[in-house]
Scaffold this active site. Structure first.
Site, PDB file in Angstrom:
ATOM      1  CE  LYS A 138       6.914   5.220  -3.042  1.00 43.50           C
ATOM      2  NZ  LYS A 138       5.533   5.620  -2.975  1.00 43.50           N
ATOM      3  CG  ASP A 161       0.866  11.670  -4.891  1.00 45.85           C
ATOM      4  OD1 ASP A 161       2.088  11.673  -5.169  1.00 45.85           O
ATOM      5  OD2 ASP A 161       0.402  11.167  -3.851  1.00 45.85           O
ATOM      6  CE1 TYR A 167      -0.599   5.834   2.337  1.00 43.25           C
ATOM      7  CE2 TYR A 167       1.314   5.925   0.898  1.00 43.25           C
ATOM      8  CZ  TYR A 167       0.769   5.952   2.165  1.00 43.25           C
ATOM      9  OH  TYR A 167       1.596   6.094   3.259  1.00 43.25           O
TER      10      TYR A 167
HETATM   11  C1  LIG Z   1       4.865   6.417  -1.770  1.00 45.89           C
HETATM   12  C2  LIG Z   1       3.816   7.410  -2.062  1.00 45.89           C
HETATM   13  C3  LIG Z   1       3.567   8.508  -1.222  1.00 45.89           C
HETATM   14  C4  LIG Z   1       4.261   8.668   0.098  1.00 45.89           C
HETATM   15  O1  LIG Z   1       5.624   8.861  -0.047  1.00 45.89           O
HETATM   16  P1  LIG Z   1       6.581   8.579   1.228  1.00 45.89           P
HETATM   17  O2  LIG Z   1       7.941   8.927   0.732  1.00 45.89           O
HETATM   18  O3  LIG Z   1       6.395   7.127   1.553  1.00 45.89           O
HETATM   19  O4  LIG Z   1       6.116   9.461   2.311  1.00 45.89           O
HETATM   20  C5  LIG Z   1       2.638   9.445  -1.617  1.00 45.89           C
HETATM   21  N1  LIG Z   1       1.977   9.320  -2.771  1.00 45.89           N
HETATM   22  C6  LIG Z   1       2.183   8.285  -3.599  1.00 45.89           C
HETATM   23  C7  LIG Z   1       1.438   8.220  -4.885  1.00 45.89           C
HETATM   24  C8  LIG Z   1       3.092   7.294  -3.262  1.00 45.89           C
HETATM   25  O5  LIG Z   1       3.267   6.253  -4.083  1.00 45.89           O
END
Ligand SMILES: *Cc1c(COP(=O)(O)O)cnc(C)c1O
Length: 435
Positions: free
Chosen positions: A269, A241, A146
């Protein structure tokens, strides 16, 4: 028995009238587990308190940012001090400089960094930068990773291997989906094939270095290194990511743990200490392509918000000083072992990585006994997780309201709380068996 409605039920009814599904991010609505979402009015340490006054040991931890628990005192103090100086300047300021220097000083693969407001925004900008830098248009992603709600990432695999993707959300155009190539996780042959077919058009491959948004699906040994090698052989950039894994699995995330060097990296995060911050960084020559120094446009009215920067600085400084990673990992290992002992004969296992863990409900039939791709998750996961979730919720334990989300241990969880959780899980499994 009282039939009157709880405060959460009343608020949820009102919320549904004014917001889609009553929430501002889908998983919060409890659709994955059924029932009424608890409206949380406060949180402290490892505990949530809902509007009915019931308290819960929290393993969702705001979906990852709160590695020191709720209301960490150092973050709180930094935020109060920042507030007293004003909370948005829309101008150059020293606070983002401090956080940027902290990052570039600690993470050799981040020579320059740009702050944004969420993980999604960081990914969106990194993809644009990769396209701008290479002059290529396609992105390779993995099914089961994701990357936020960026249009081009809300796609699923096409009908054949290495086919163009199709939209996985209404509102994502076919044209945008066509720019993404979706490859199965841990399938190096499919990755090779995708690059052989489309290699000259691929700007970047993006990966969660520990996929943690469809359950916890650790890559097989050596996968990431081979992935980097294949991408680079075809002139594509590598984007890690690390929105979840950054500052979570190690201060420097998986880039630190693996020694692999992404060209671009995204954070979110933990980096904001629980405030809305995202960041993308990488080699200076790439980041210098971003406006105003280069032609790749990206901007933000509230980017590098000083209060959020202060929270991030406090968080990362405390992480560097306390280095809680080995201890968190050891505690998750102990917790998982204890739960797995109770789970013998119940077809439940625990997959874990650093301070993240995930319950698997059902027999795992993959070759090495580990779920490494979404298709390997047992069919019983959703229903069995939902039952266990509600049993634990009743006992004052709040796991993520979906069987496909991971749990997070924080330094605020006490041994006494973990013992309570282990006992409650034992009772839950025994009750399931007795049904
Ligand atoms: C949470 C997450 C996102 C999205 O971040 P948001 O702050 O919710 O937009 C993108 N990539 C990864 C791997 C994530 O865990």
């Amino acid at each position: 028995m009282s039939t009157s409605k709880s405060q959460s039920e009343l608020l949820f009814e009102r919320a549904k009238r004014v917001s889609p599904g009553g929430v501002h991010s889908p998983v919060r609505a409890f659709k994955g587990v059924g029932g009424t979402p608890r409206f949380i009015r406060s949180a402290c340490g490892a505990e949530l308190e809902d509007v009915d006054g019931k308290r819960y040991i929290d393993f969702c931890m705001s979906w990852g940012p709160l590695i020191f628990g709720h209301q960490d005192e150092e973050v709180a103090e930094a935020v109060r001090a920042a507030l007293a100086r004003g909370w948005s300047f829309g101008a150059a300021e020293p606070y983002s400089l401090e956080l940027a220097e902290l990052l570039t000083g600690a993470l050799p693969w981040v020579e320059k960094v740009r702050f944004v407001n969420s993980g999604t925004e960081a990914v969106m900008a990194a993809l644009r930068l990769a396209r701008g830098a290479t002059g290529r248009s396609k992105i390779v992603k993995f099914d089961g990773c994701y990357h936020g709600h960026v249009d081009s990432m809300l796609v699923r695999a096409g009908s054949g291997l290495a086919e163009m993707a199709s939209p996985d959300s209404a509102g994502v155009s076919k044209a945008v989906a066509n720019e993404t190539i979706v490859v199965p996780l841990n399938d190096l042959a499919a990755l090779e094939q995708a690059f052989e077919l489309h290699g000259r058009d691929v700007a970047a491959v993006i990966v969660e270095p520990v996929p943690a948004n469809n359950g916890l699906l650790p890559h097989a040994e050596g996968f990431l290194a081979r992935m980097c090698e294949i991408a680079r052989r075809h002139g594509a950039l590598v984007i890690f990511d690390e929105v979840i894994t950054g500052f979570r699995v190690a201060f420097g995330g998986m880039a630190e743990r693996t020694g692999l060097r992404p060209d671009l990296v995204t954070y979110g995060k933990i980096i904001g200490g629980g405030f809305p911050v995202g960041a993308y960084g990488g080699r200076a020559e790439l980041l210098d392509l971003v406006a105003p120094s280069g032609p790749v446009y990206q901007a933000g009215t509230l980017s590098a918000n000083p209060v959020a920067m202060a929270a991030g600085i406090a968080m990362l400084k405390k992480l560097r000083r306390e280095n809680p990673y080995a201890q968190l990992e050891a505690r998750v290992e102990t917790l998982s072992r204890e739960i797995e002992k109770l789970a013998i004969g119940h077809d439940v296992s625990v997959q874990r990585f650093a301070s993240m863990f995930w319950f698997v409900f059902g027999k795992v039939t993959s070759r090495d006994g580990v779920v490494r791709a979404p298709g390997e998750t047992p069919a019983s996961q959703k229903e069995r997780y939902a039952r266990a979730f509600h049993s634990l919720l009743d006992q004052g334990i709040y796991f993520a309201p979906s069987g496909y989300e991971v749990s997070f241990l924080s330094t605020a969880h006490t041994e006494e709380q973990l013992s309570r959780v282990t006992a409650a899980i034992g009772d839950t499994l025994a009750a399931e068996k007795g049904r």
